[in-house]
Scaffold this active site. Structure first.
Site, mmCIF file in Angstrom:
data_model
loop_
_atom_site.group_PDB
_atom_site.id
_atom_site.type_symbol
_atom_site.label_atom_id
_atom_site.label_comp_id
_atom_site.label_asym_id
_atom_site.label_seq_id
_atom_site.Cartn_x
_atom_site.Cartn_y
_atom_site.Cartn_z
ATOM 1 C CE LYS A 192 -0.491 -35.551 14.362
ATOM 2 N NZ LYS A 192 -0.226 -34.639 15.453
HETATM 3 O O1 LIG Z 1 5.075 -29.878 18.311
HETATM 4 P P1 LIG Z 1 3.952 -29.115 18.917
HETATM 5 O O2 LIG Z 1 4.263 -27.671 19.035
HETATM 6 O O3 LIG Z 1 3.441 -29.711 20.185
HETATM 7 O O4 LIG Z 1 2.835 -29.199 17.838
HETATM 8 C C1 LIG Z 1 1.651 -29.855 18.059
HETATM 9 C C2 LIG Z 1 0.778 -29.669 16.862
HETATM 10 O O5 LIG Z 1 1.269 -30.459 15.835
HETATM 11 C C3 LIG Z 1 0.299 -31.384 15.443
HETATM 12 O O6 LIG Z 1 0.552 -32.561 16.187
HETATM 13 C C4 LIG Z 1 0.384 -31.604 13.959
HETATM 14 O O7 LIG Z 1 0.222 -30.409 13.271
HETATM 15 P P2 LIG Z 1 1.399 -29.792 12.406
HETATM 16 O O8 LIG Z 1 1.389 -30.547 11.094
HETATM 17 O O9 LIG Z 1 1.058 -28.357 12.220
HETATM 18 O O10 LIG Z 1 2.694 -30.019 13.134
HETATM 19 C C5 LIG Z 1 -1.010 -30.789 15.890
HETATM 20 O O11 LIG Z 1 -1.954 -31.771 16.061
HETATM 21 C C6 LIG Z 1 -0.612 -30.076 17.146
HETATM 22 O O12 LIG Z 1 -1.385 -28.984 17.427
#
Ligand SMILES: O=P(O)(O)OC[C@H]1O[C@](O)(COP(=O)(O)O)[C@@H](O)[C@@H]1O
Length: 282
Positions: A192
């Protein structure tokens, strides 16, 4: 024994991916990673049971959460055709900023298995001063999970001072593909990562992962649902295997039409505008 493990990994991966090899996964680790304020746009979704019920009803392929949320909302997942990914590392934004570039282990592979997980996940911030510690953590989780026939997902996020210095931003395709490649080289079964800004550059990230499925990390909620649908469409056109989406689902007033539209784009290659119209989003 090894062949048995491989079959286990392949079978469990199929809990997320449909026959087309693509998946739309709901992410809900934000209460920990960003704090409960992330839910203030639609406060009812602070209750995991409510949002999980909705995403499953809309037909999501998988859900990703931390062990405690799986424990709280687990009943909603029983008997449902949905993959469960348990993430075993995280950080809060309460720690000193210098340590935001580290994610620590908060649970164990055994815990995830007891909760009925189909896969486990861990983050590596490639380029962080703590990169080595996260590599070690990922290696331990992967070694144990693979031994038991469970797939391991790497959230491969380039982040760190040298990245900013050399590439200007963490979404530069050269560094995103570097992270994806490193994740594949470590033995991740699914990756991811960030959007790189164009179909052509994201296709290179997919190539660098050499067959390990690459999914988009959703990102902040877009003002307009169509903008996010277009982004996921570009990911699919680039050869990406889908998306892991949090805020663009749970921060919306009514997440179900958004999920159904995302599923149309992901699995039916539907034009984003058509998909949005079909679900009443336009
Ligand atoms: O970029 P950041 O602030 O670290 O975001 C991390 C967040 O985004 C994610 O990777 C994906 O979620 P989102 O679709 O809200 O971005 C979550 O698993 C995690 O909590």
């Amino acid at each position: 024994m090894e062949a048995y493990n491989n079959i286990g990994i392949r079978r469990r991966l199929r809990r997320f991916f449909r026959r087309d090899g693509r998946a739309l996964i709901f992410a809900m680790d934000h209460g920990f990673e960003h704090g409960p304020t992330d839910f203030e746009e639609n406060w009812e979704h602070i209750n995991p049971k409510i949002i999980i019920r909705k995403v499953i009803r809309a037909g999501i392929d998988g859900v990703m959460m931390l062990p405690g949320i799986a424990r709280i909302s687990g009943e909603e997942l029983v008997g449902k055709d949905v993959g469960l990914m348990i993430k075993l590392t995280s950080k809060t934004e309460l720690r000193p900023k210098e340590e935001w570039l580290m994610q620590d282990q908060l649970g164990f592979v055994e815990d995830a298995i007891k909760l009925g997980a189909d896969a486990v996940a861990a983050t590596v911030y490639w380029g962080s001063p703590y990169e080595g510690a996260m590599m070690r953590q990922f290696a331990e989780i992967a070694s144990y999970a693979h031994d038991l026939g469970y797939p391991v997902v790497q959230f491969a996020y380039p982040r760190g001072p040298y990245i900013n210095e050399k590439y200007g931003k963490k979404e530069d395709y050269r560094v995103v593909m570097y992270g994806a490649r490193a994740a594949a080289e470590m033995g991740a079964d699914m990756i991811k990562t960030y959007w790189t800004g164009s179909r052509e550059t994201f296709a290179k990230v997919v190539d660098a992962a050499s067959g390990v499925p690459v999914l988009l990390s959703g990102g902040a909620k877009t003002d307009n649902p169509l903008d996010f649908l277009k982004l996921v469409w570009e990911v699919i056109e680039a050869g990406g295997s889908g998306a892991v989406v949090g805020r663009n689902i749970f921060q919306r007033e009514n997440p179900e039409p958004m999920i159904r539209a995302l599923l149309r784009v992901t699995h039916r290659n539907e034009d984003p505008e058509e998909a949005a119209k079909a679900e009443g989003l336009l």
